[in-house]
Design a protein around this motif. Structure first.
Motif, PDB file in Angstrom:
ATOM      1  N   ASP A 208      14.786   9.479  27.743  1.00  0.00           N
ATOM      2  CA  ASP A 208      15.190   9.099  29.068  1.00  0.00           C
ATOM      3  C   ASP A 208      13.703   8.968  30.193  1.00  0.00           C
ATOM      4  OD1 ASP A 208      14.994  11.308  28.320  1.00  0.00           O
ATOM      5  OD2 ASP A 208      16.711  12.038  28.586  1.00  0.00           O
TER       6      ASP A 208
ATOM      7  N   THR B  40      27.593  15.395  29.104  1.00  0.00           N
ATOM      8  CA  THR B  40      26.340  15.344  30.754  1.00  0.00           C
ATOM      9  C   THR B  40      25.387  14.974  30.744  1.00  0.00           C
ATOM     10  OG1 THR B  40      27.424  16.993  30.896  1.00  0.00           O
ATOM     11  CG2 THR B  40      29.158  15.592  31.380  1.00  0.00           C
TER      12      THR B  40
ATOM     13  N   ASP C 122      25.267   4.241  28.249  1.00  0.00           N
ATOM     14  CA  ASP C 122      26.806   4.575  29.344  1.00  0.00           C
ATOM     15  C   ASP C 122      27.791   4.360  28.335  1.00  0.00           C
ATOM     16  OD1 ASP C 122      28.690   3.583  31.271  1.00  0.00           O
ATOM     17  OD2 ASP C 122      26.853   4.158  32.921  1.00  0.00           O
TER      18      ASP C 122
ATOM     19  N   THR D 103      30.410   1.648  29.804  1.00  0.00           N
ATOM     20  CA  THR D 103      29.507   0.296  30.268  1.00  0.00           C
ATOM     21  C   THR D 103      28.739  -0.327  28.749  1.00  0.00           C
ATOM     22  OG1 THR D 103      27.304   0.440  31.098  1.00  0.00           O
ATOM     23  CG2 THR D 103      29.480  -0.307  32.420  1.00  0.00           C
ATOM     24  N   ARG D 104      28.471   1.067  27.847  1.00  0.00           N
ATOM     25  CA  ARG D 104      27.737   0.670  26.883  1.00  0.00           C
ATOM     26  C   ARG D 104      26.590   0.191  26.850  1.00  0.00           C
ATOM     27  NH1 ARG D 104      29.562   5.011  24.120  1.00  0.00           N
ATOM     28  NH2 ARG D 104      28.662   3.955  22.412  1.00  0.00           N
ATOM     29  N   GLN D 105      25.888  -0.075  28.052  1.00  0.00           N
ATOM     30  CA  GLN D 105      24.914  -0.558  28.620  1.00  0.00           C
ATOM     31  C   GLN D 105      23.299  -0.009  28.040  1.00  0.00           C
ATOM     32  OE1 GLN D 105      23.597  -4.059  28.570  1.00  0.00           O
ATOM     33  NE2 GLN D 105      25.590  -3.766  27.553  1.00  0.00           N
TER      34      GLN D 105
ATOM     35  N   LEU E 286      21.052   3.457  29.451  1.00  0.00           N
ATOM     36  CA  LEU E 286      20.411   3.613  30.732  1.00  0.00           C
ATOM     37  C   LEU E 286      19.125   3.641  31.736  1.00  0.00           C
ATOM     38  CD1 LEU E 286      22.880   6.733  31.031  1.00  0.00           C
ATOM     39  CD2 LEU E 286      23.299   5.341  31.615  1.00  0.00           C
TER      40      LEU E 286
ATOM     41  N   TYR F 141      25.259  13.276  34.777  1.00  0.00           N
ATOM     42  CA  TYR F 141      26.279  12.064  34.791  1.00  0.00           C
ATOM     43  C   TYR F 141      26.240  12.263  33.287  1.00  0.00           C
ATOM     44  CZ  TYR F 141      20.773  11.553  33.140  1.00  0.00           C
ATOM     45  OH  TYR F 141      19.814  11.812  32.668  1.00  0.00           O
ATOM     46  N   GLU F 142      26.860  10.840  33.136  1.00  0.00           N
ATOM     47  CA  GLU F 142      27.425  10.929  31.378  1.00  0.00           C
ATOM     48  C   GLU F 142      26.355  10.167  30.369  1.00  0.00           C
ATOM     49  OE1 GLU F 142      32.197  10.402  30.684  1.00  0.00           O
ATOM     50  OE2 GLU F 142      32.448  12.099  31.750  1.00  0.00           O
ATOM     51  N   TRP F 143      26.753  10.210  29.019  1.00  0.00           N
ATOM     52  CA  TRP F 143      25.830   9.082  28.050  1.00  0.00           C
ATOM     53  C   TRP F 143      26.089   9.643  27.399  1.00  0.00           C
ATOM     54  CZ3 TRP F 143      22.552  11.730  24.973  1.00  0.00           C
ATOM     55  CH2 TRP F 143      21.794  13.374  25.060  1.00  0.00           C
TER      56      TRP F 143
END
Length: 261
Positions: free
Chosen positions: A87, A260, A17, A20-22, A24, A229-231
C-alpha cells in the motif's frame, strides 16, 4: 551492499476496495492520517534527535551480516510477507532488513536470549535454511521464486508450529520462538522509521517542545484529523485468515487483516 538496493522478490496484489473490489493505489502515507509528515516537525527537535531520525530516512545501515546475495534476497522476501508494504509507493517503502542486519552484525540482542535457542545470528542463519527447506518440500522451488500465496503457505507452517521439512534445523531452533523473533524484528524495524510514524499520526519525539493538550483527548495543533478507509486483503494472500500462533487452540478466532486502515 547498499540497503537501498533491496527489492521485493515478487510483486503481490494490492489491498482491495471492499465495494468496487478494485485494487487501492499505493500511497505515500497509508494509514489513518493521509498527508501527515513527521519530518515536517523536525525543527522542533533538538539537533541530536534530528540527526538520528533523518539518518533512518537518508542513510539506512549498509548490509554487512546478510552479505550473501541469495540470503539477503530470502530475508527480504520473508519480511515482505510478514509485513507487506504494497500500500506504499516505492519512494516511501520502509527498509526493515537493514536494522536487523545491523543488530546481528553488531551482536546485539533484544534484551534477552532463551536458554534453549542458539545466538540470534545462528537463529537467522539456520532459520532461513529451514524456510528454504519448507519451500522446496511444499512447492519444489526456492522461496523467492514463489508467488505471494505460496510464500504465505510456507510461513504459515512456522506460524502454526508445524514445519513439514527442515527437521535438522528445528532440532536446534524452537519454531514458535523463531516465528516470534521474525515478527518482532520486522515490527521494530518498521515502526522505528518516521514514514511509519506518518502512518499512525505520530509527530516524533516530544522533547524539547512537549505536549500542549493533555486533557479531553484533543489533538495537538500540529496533528491532523484521523481519516479511516476500508479495505480487504488481496486475493493472493492468506493474511485475511486468522489462527493463533502455534496453530489452533482455545484462543478465539477473529477477523484477519482486512478492515479499516
Amino acid at each position: 551492499m547498499k540497503a537501498e538496493t533491496l527489492q521485493p522478490a515478487k510483486k503481490p496484489g494490492l489491498p482491495l476496495d471492499p465495494v468496487t473490489r478494485q485494487p487501492l493505489s499505493p500511497m505515500a502515507t497509508p494509514g489513518y492520517y493521509p498527508g501527515f509528515s513527521t519530518l515536517s516537525q523536525q525543527n522542533f527537535w533538538d539537533e541530536t534527535t534530528r540527526q538520528v531520525v533523518l539518518e533512518r530516512v537518508n542513510r539506512p545501515p549498509e548490509i554487512r551480516f546478510f552479505n550473501d546475495p541469495a540470503e539477503l534476497a530470502l530475508m527480504t522476501a520473508v519480511f515482505d510477507r510478514i509485513l507487506p508494504q504494497d500500500d506504499r509507493d516505492e519512494a516511501h517503502k520502509i527498509p526493515i532488513v537493514p536494522p536487523l542486519d545491523a543488530r546481528l552484525y553488531q551482536g546485539r540482542i533484544n534484551g534477552y536470549q532463551y536458554a534453549d535457542m542458539p545466538s540470534d545470528r545462528e537463529v537467522y542463519r539456520q532459520g532461513l535454511k529451514a524456510i528454504e527447506a519448507i519451500a522446496e518440500f511444499l512447492h519444489g522451488r526456492a522461496f523467492v521464486e514463489l508467488g505471494p500465496r505460496e510464500q504465505d503457505e510456507v510461513l504459515k507452517t512456522i506460524h502454526d508450529g508445524k514445519p513439514p521439512a527442515g527437521e535438522e534445523y528445528w532440532q536446534r531452533l524452537n519454531v514458535n520462538r523463531f516465528w516470534q523473533m521474525l515478527v518482532q524484528d520486522a515490527i521494530e524495524g518498521y515502526y522505528a522509521h518516521p514514514y511509519a510514524w506518518d502512518e499512525i499520526g505520530f509527530g516524533g519525539p516530544a522533547y524539547p517542545r512537549g505536549y500542549m493538550r493533555q486533557e479531553s483527548g484533543e489533538p495537538e495543533p500540529w496533528e491532523v484529523p484521523e481519516k479511516r478507509y476500508e479495505w480487504d486483503t488481496p486475493p493472493d494472500s492468506l493474511s485475511g485468515e486468522y489462527s493463533p500462533v502455534g496453530g489452533q487452540g482455545e484462543t478465539q478466532s477473529h477477523v484477519g487483516q482486512e478492515g479499516t486502515h
